[in-house]
Write an enzyme that holds these catalytic residues in place. Sequence first.
Site, PDB file in Angstrom:
ATOM      1  N   ARG A 142       0.853  -1.192   0.000  1.00  0.00           N
ATOM      2  CA  ARG A 142       0.000   0.000   0.000  1.00  0.00           C
ATOM      3  C   ARG A 142       0.885   1.237   0.000  1.00  0.00           C
ATOM      4  O   ARG A 142       1.540   1.546   0.987  1.00  0.00           O
ATOM      5  CB  ARG A 142      -0.926  -0.010   1.222  1.00  0.00           C
ATOM      6  CG  ARG A 142      -1.627   1.325   1.437  1.00  0.00           C
ATOM      7  CD  ARG A 142      -2.830   1.222   2.346  1.00  0.00           C
ATOM      8  NE  ARG A 142      -2.539   0.687   3.655  1.00  0.00           N
ATOM      9  CZ  ARG A 142      -1.998   1.375   4.666  1.00  0.00           C
ATOM     10  NH1 ARG A 142      -1.633   2.639   4.492  1.00  0.00           N
ATOM     11  NH2 ARG A 142      -1.807   0.806   5.835  1.00  0.00           N
ATOM     12  N   HIS A 146      -4.011   4.455   4.498  1.00  0.00           N
ATOM     13  CA  HIS A 146      -5.170   3.566   4.480  1.00  0.00           C
ATOM     14  C   HIS A 146      -6.440   4.335   4.114  1.00  0.00           C
ATOM     15  O   HIS A 146      -7.329   3.817   3.459  1.00  0.00           O
ATOM     16  CB  HIS A 146      -5.334   2.904   5.849  1.00  0.00           C
ATOM     17  CG  HIS A 146      -6.541   2.030   5.962  1.00  0.00           C
ATOM     18  ND1 HIS A 146      -6.567   0.744   5.476  1.00  0.00           N
ATOM     19  CD2 HIS A 146      -7.765   2.262   6.499  1.00  0.00           C
ATOM     20  CE1 HIS A 146      -7.764   0.212   5.710  1.00  0.00           C
ATOM     21  NE2 HIS A 146      -8.496   1.112   6.332  1.00  0.00           N
ATOM     22  N   TYR A 155       3.944   5.227  11.218  1.00  0.00           N
ATOM     23  CA  TYR A 155       4.240   3.827  11.553  1.00  0.00           C
ATOM     24  C   TYR A 155       5.123   3.101  10.543  1.00  0.00           C
ATOM     25  O   TYR A 155       5.389   1.914  10.705  1.00  0.00           O
ATOM     26  CB  TYR A 155       2.932   3.044  11.745  1.00  0.00           C
ATOM     27  CG  TYR A 155       1.944   3.154  10.602  1.00  0.00           C
ATOM     28  CD1 TYR A 155       2.071   2.367   9.461  1.00  0.00           C
ATOM     29  CD2 TYR A 155       0.873   4.029  10.667  1.00  0.00           C
ATOM     30  CE1 TYR A 155       1.165   2.454   8.423  1.00  0.00           C
ATOM     31  CE2 TYR A 155      -0.047   4.123   9.633  1.00  0.00           C
ATOM     32  CZ  TYR A 155       0.101   3.334   8.506  1.00  0.00           C
ATOM     33  OH  TYR A 155      -0.799   3.441   7.478  1.00  0.00           O
TER      34      TYR A 155
END
Length: 246
Positions: A142, A146, A155
């Site tokens: 990805r 998100h 993160y």
Amino acid sequence: MPDHYSGKPYRFASVSSPIGTQLPQAVGFSWAAKLKDEKIAVAVYLGEGATSSADFHTAMNFAGVFQTPTVFLIRNNGWAISVPASHQTAAKSFADKGAAYGVPAVRVDGNDALAVYKTVKAAAEEAAAGEGSKLIEMLTYRMSGHSTSDDPRAYRSEQEVEAWQQKDPIVRLRKYLESNQAWSEKDESDCVEQLRTELKACIKKAEESERPSIASMFEDVYREKPWHLKEQQRQAEQGPRHKANH
């Protein structure tokens, strides 16, 4: 949600926001097809994070026991929002999960469009032919957040993202086509221009169309509309939102 759309004529059903809820639904569709002796396969998508849901177990177990024509497509993109794939399972791969349910599984490079096409096509044909369910783990990444409220920089490292940028599946496929004289700069510019023209026409048509009625969001939900949905529709049509043409 932007991805909550369905098309009955195209046999395309919407996902739901809760993680994994589409999985038992897909198995239900495929079980119905098997009972009707329809030679079709039902494909359902999920992220690697959804394999931690109870619905994944329910769907996989039913699919394995009853040999439904379901193709489970796991998009292992490394992250379920901020939880890394390494925290989702202790198994060596997500494809390994298929063995526990008696569902044949395979891993494929999710950034190789041709490999994905070949693998999925074979699985769908086998499932439709009565060979039961299949599980495919597609390895990819990805690149962005998100969602619009997610900042992935909190993160994961920029170095990790940059490494995956070098594996862009679109660039990869284009280079392959160009090396086989199946694509060129002219093809690229012609395609972009054609898509731009089509998109503008679609936007114009949408902007000129009448606004959908409040009642339309209660349609095509159930074959026979239940009493509580009729009640909700009546309240919505008579409520302040409707009067304000909101």
